[in-house]
Scaffold this motif. Structure first.
Motif, PDB file in Angstrom:
ATOM      1  N   PHE A 168       0.801  -1.298   0.003  1.00  0.00           N
ATOM      2  CA  PHE A 168      -0.033   0.092  -0.059  1.00  0.00           C
ATOM      3  C   PHE A 168       0.800   1.246   0.065  1.00  0.00           C
ATOM      4  O   PHE A 168       0.432   2.202  -0.674  1.00  0.00           O
ATOM      5  N   ARG A 169       1.964   1.136   0.853  1.00  0.00           N
ATOM      6  CA  ARG A 169       2.889   2.447   1.045  1.00  0.00           C
ATOM      7  C   ARG A 169       3.682   2.651  -0.782  1.00  0.00           C
ATOM      8  O   ARG A 169       3.762   3.801  -1.025  1.00  0.00           O
ATOM      9  N   ALA A 170       3.649   1.529  -1.211  1.00  0.00           N
ATOM     10  CA  ALA A 170       4.299   1.551  -2.515  1.00  0.00           C
ATOM     11  C   ALA A 170       3.265   2.142  -3.682  1.00  0.00           C
ATOM     12  O   ALA A 170       3.537   2.492  -4.905  1.00  0.00           O
ATOM     13  N   LEU A 171       1.918   2.278  -3.206  1.00  0.00           N
ATOM     14  CA  LEU A 171       0.763   2.672  -4.066  1.00  0.00           C
ATOM     15  C   LEU A 171       0.663   4.284  -3.710  1.00  0.00           C
ATOM     16  O   LEU A 171      -0.384   4.806  -4.275  1.00  0.00           O
ATOM     17  N   GLU A 172       1.144   4.909  -2.791  1.00  0.00           N
ATOM     18  CA  GLU A 172       0.634   6.103  -2.203  1.00  0.00           C
ATOM     19  C   GLU A 172       0.991   7.336  -3.177  1.00  0.00           C
ATOM     20  O   GLU A 172       0.325   8.347  -3.280  1.00  0.00           O
ATOM     21  N   ALA A 173       1.809   7.000  -4.180  1.00  0.00           N
ATOM     22  CA  ALA A 173       2.100   8.042  -5.284  1.00  0.00           C
ATOM     23  C   ALA A 173       1.697   7.463  -6.658  1.00  0.00           C
ATOM     24  O   ALA A 173       2.172   8.158  -7.986  1.00  0.00           O
ATOM     25  N   SER A 174       1.008   6.585  -6.768  1.00  0.00           N
ATOM     26  CA  SER A 174       0.572   5.914  -7.932  1.00  0.00           C
ATOM     27  C   SER A 174      -0.206   6.769  -8.779  1.00  0.00           C
ATOM     28  O   SER A 174      -1.156   7.705  -8.481  1.00  0.00           O
ATOM     29  N   ARG A 175       0.161   6.907 -10.209  1.00  0.00           N
ATOM     30  CA  ARG A 175      -0.544   7.529 -11.068  1.00  0.00           C
ATOM     31  C   ARG A 175      -2.134   7.367 -11.335  1.00  0.00           C
ATOM     32  O   ARG A 175      -2.827   7.992 -11.810  1.00  0.00           O
ATOM     33  N   TYR A 176      -2.481   6.276 -10.820  1.00  0.00           N
ATOM     34  CA  TYR A 176      -3.857   5.774 -10.848  1.00  0.00           C
ATOM     35  C   TYR A 176      -4.513   6.263  -9.629  1.00  0.00           C
ATOM     36  O   TYR A 176      -4.379   5.995  -8.586  1.00  0.00           O
ATOM     37  N   TYR A 177      -5.385   7.452  -9.825  1.00  0.00           N
ATOM     38  CA  TYR A 177      -5.852   8.414  -8.681  1.00  0.00           C
ATOM     39  C   TYR A 177      -6.756   7.456  -7.764  1.00  0.00           C
ATOM     40  O   TYR A 177      -6.534   7.712  -6.457  1.00  0.00           O
ATOM     41  N   ASP A 178      -7.674   6.791  -8.294  1.00  0.00           N
ATOM     42  CA  ASP A 178      -8.349   5.979  -7.571  1.00  0.00           C
ATOM     43  C   ASP A 178      -7.861   5.029  -6.511  1.00  0.00           C
ATOM     44  O   ASP A 178      -8.315   4.953  -5.262  1.00  0.00           O
ATOM     45  N   LEU A 179      -7.098   4.551  -6.869  1.00  0.00           N
ATOM     46  CA  LEU A 179      -6.250   3.455  -6.104  1.00  0.00           C
ATOM     47  C   LEU A 179      -5.268   4.353  -5.179  1.00  0.00           C
ATOM     48  O   LEU A 179      -5.186   4.023  -4.018  1.00  0.00           O
ATOM     49  N   ARG A 180      -4.633   5.166  -5.596  1.00  0.00           N
ATOM     50  CA  ARG A 180      -3.809   6.038  -4.735  1.00  0.00           C
ATOM     51  C   ARG A 180      -4.740   6.943  -3.546  1.00  0.00           C
ATOM     52  O   ARG A 180      -3.985   6.766  -2.436  1.00  0.00           O
ATOM     53  N   GLN A 181      -5.766   7.145  -3.832  1.00  0.00           N
ATOM     54  CA  GLN A 181      -6.540   7.547  -2.828  1.00  0.00           C
ATOM     55  C   GLN A 181      -6.984   6.632  -1.803  1.00  0.00           C
ATOM     56  O   GLN A 181      -6.956   7.028  -0.558  1.00  0.00           O
ATOM     57  N   ARG A 182      -6.879   5.364  -2.201  1.00  0.00           N
ATOM     58  CA  ARG A 182      -7.655   4.225  -1.135  1.00  0.00           C
ATOM     59  C   ARG A 182      -6.177   3.797  -0.497  1.00  0.00           C
ATOM     60  O   ARG A 182      -6.271   3.786   0.652  1.00  0.00           O
ATOM     61  N   ALA A 183      -5.246   3.868  -1.031  1.00  0.00           N
ATOM     62  CA  ALA A 183      -3.829   3.530  -0.594  1.00  0.00           C
ATOM     63  C   ALA A 183      -3.550   4.577   0.485  1.00  0.00           C
ATOM     64  O   ALA A 183      -2.870   4.007   1.506  1.00  0.00           O
ATOM     65  N   ALA A 184      -3.627   5.821   0.225  1.00  0.00           N
ATOM     66  CA  ALA A 184      -3.350   6.728   1.070  1.00  0.00           C
ATOM     67  C   ALA A 184      -3.820   6.402   2.646  1.00  0.00           C
ATOM     68  O   ALA A 184      -3.282   7.046   3.610  1.00  0.00           O
ATOM     69  N   ARG A 185      -5.184   5.972   2.590  1.00  0.00           N
ATOM     70  CA  ARG A 185      -5.790   6.136   3.794  1.00  0.00           C
ATOM     71  C   ARG A 185      -5.370   4.702   4.686  1.00  0.00           C
ATOM     72  O   ARG A 185      -5.387   4.653   5.828  1.00  0.00           O
ATOM     73  N   VAL A 186      -4.720   3.707   4.133  1.00  0.00           N
ATOM     74  CA  VAL A 186      -4.398   2.413   4.722  1.00  0.00           C
ATOM     75  C   VAL A 186      -3.368   2.572   6.033  1.00  0.00           C
ATOM     76  O   VAL A 186      -3.423   2.104   6.832  1.00  0.00           O
ATOM     77  N   PRO A 187      -2.177   3.079   5.531  1.00  0.00           N
ATOM     78  CA  PRO A 187      -1.156   2.990   6.498  1.00  0.00           C
ATOM     79  C   PRO A 187      -1.425   3.794   7.852  1.00  0.00           C
ATOM     80  O   PRO A 187      -0.949   3.409   9.089  1.00  0.00           O
ATOM     81  N   GLY A 188      -2.153   4.991   7.603  1.00  0.00           N
ATOM     82  CA  GLY A 188      -2.560   5.434   8.927  1.00  0.00           C
ATOM     83  C   GLY A 188      -3.319   4.540   9.957  1.00  0.00           C
ATOM     84  O   GLY A 188      -3.285   4.665  11.146  1.00  0.00           O
ATOM     85  N   GLU A 189      -4.559   3.929   9.318  1.00  0.00           N
ATOM     86  CA  GLU A 189      -5.039   2.833  10.187  1.00  0.00           C
ATOM     87  C   GLU A 189      -4.394   1.645  10.822  1.00  0.00           C
ATOM     88  O   GLU A 189      -4.702   1.024  11.626  1.00  0.00           O
ATOM     89  N   GLU A 190      -3.336   1.130   9.817  1.00  0.00           N
ATOM     90  CA  GLU A 190      -2.672   0.136  10.113  1.00  0.00           C
ATOM     91  C   GLU A 190      -1.653   0.389  11.195  1.00  0.00           C
ATOM     92  O   GLU A 190      -1.206  -0.398  11.929  1.00  0.00           O
ATOM     93  N   ALA A 191      -1.540   1.791  11.907  1.00  0.00           N
ATOM     94  CA  ALA A 191      -0.825   2.264  13.023  1.00  0.00           C
ATOM     95  C   ALA A 191      -1.151   1.470  14.239  1.00  0.00           C
ATOM     96  O   ALA A 191      -0.286   1.019  15.011  1.00  0.00           O
ATOM     97  N   PHE A 192      -2.410   1.536  14.098  1.00  0.00           N
ATOM     98  CA  PHE A 192      -2.955   0.607  15.383  1.00  0.00           C
ATOM     99  C   PHE A 192      -2.838  -0.768  15.281  1.00  0.00           C
ATOM    100  O   PHE A 192      -2.487  -1.208  16.371  1.00  0.00           O
ATOM    101  N   HIS A 193      -3.069  -1.328  13.959  1.00  0.00           N
ATOM    102  CA  HIS A 193      -2.955  -2.906  13.859  1.00  0.00           C
ATOM    103  C   HIS A 193      -1.315  -3.133  14.452  1.00  0.00           C
ATOM    104  O   HIS A 193      -1.421  -4.063  14.950  1.00  0.00           O
ATOM    105  N   ARG A 194      -0.459  -2.402  14.141  1.00  0.00           N
ATOM    106  CA  ARG A 194       0.896  -2.599  14.176  1.00  0.00           C
ATOM    107  C   ARG A 194       1.316  -2.540  15.756  1.00  0.00           C
ATOM    108  O   ARG A 194       2.006  -3.474  16.368  1.00  0.00           O
TER     109      ARG A 194
END
Length: 251
Positions: free
Chosen positions: A129-155
């Protein structure tokens, strides 16, 4: 990601006109969504089996977030040039062919399996997901950007459960066995060096890291917490002959 996947057809699409990159992108989305879905499903099966009520409540929140990540990814397939959508690629539970790691395909027998997946599988997904945060595919980049923040609690939760088990010799040995069983597949999940599909995705600006760079990021992230708790990340020779590059799993 694999450059082969069922139901992909050449078509004009604004994100990329490279057929290999398109096939790799479809595979990437299905793989990410299925692994998130089945990780959430396996975790949810342990809501009454954790060591404490507080642990179960936190695990329920994590399972819901994993399933939510999957639900956000599956609809992306509807806007891509794929035949028969919504169809066989739509939802992991409704599809005969699963694109998740084999360690997520069946229910777990022990709490140590839950902890091993939280400290191995979940961080591996976050690397991608972090490797997708700057993806040129906007819809995927938008979704990927939200995941690492939520994963901080998981970790934070995963690190705590690792420490809990590793406090005793028996718990540490049990967890080490589960880690030894899951680790080869997790490392292979990033794909072999120079995988064409991943190369095409990186060349098209859809993915920031190649196979080896993602694998190195995973080792750098997870290795220290295992070492701090007397656990080993022993890789050995990875069984690439048993690797299914399309479904990204062993066997």
């Amino acid at each position: 990601m694999s450059a082969e996947i069922d139901n992909v057809v050449p078509d004009e699409w604004s994100v990329t006109d490279d057929d290999e990159a398109l096939a790799g992108l479809v595979n990437l989305i299905v793989v990410l969504a299925d692994n998130k879905f089945f990780l959430g499903r396996r975790l949810s099966e342990w809501l009454s089996g954790g060591p404490s009520l507080e642990s179960a409540v936190a695990l329920a929140a994590i399972a819901q977030e994993e399933l939510g990540h999957a639900r956000a990814l599956y609809p992306l397939l509807e806007e891509m040039p794929i035949v028969d959508t919504p169809g066989p690629l739509q939802r992991g539970a409704e599809r005969e062919r699963k694109y998740c790691m084999s360690c997520l395909a069946e229910s777990w027998e022990w709490w140590a399996d839950v902890v091993a997946a939280l400290i191995l599988v979940d961080p591996a997904l976050t690397v991608l997901f972090r490797a997708l945060e700057a993806s040129r595919y906007y819809d995927l980049r938008q979704r990927a950007a939200r995941v690492p923040g939520e994963e901080a609690f998981h970790r934070k939760y995963a690190d705590g459960r690792v420490r809990d088990l590793a406090r005793t010799d028996a718990g540490r040995e049990t967890l080490q066995r589960r880690i030894d069983r899951m680790l080869p597949e997790v490392l292979m999940w990033f794909g072999p060096s120079g995988e064409p599909g991943v190369g095409a995705l990186k060349a098209q600006g859809l993915l920031a890291l190649d196979n080896d760079e993602m694998r190195a990021a995973f080792r750098e992230d997870v290795g220290p917490v295992l070492e701090e708790n007397g656990l080993r990340m022993e890789e050995g020779e990875l069984p690439w002959k048993q690797w299914n590059g399309l479904q990204r799993r062993l066997g």
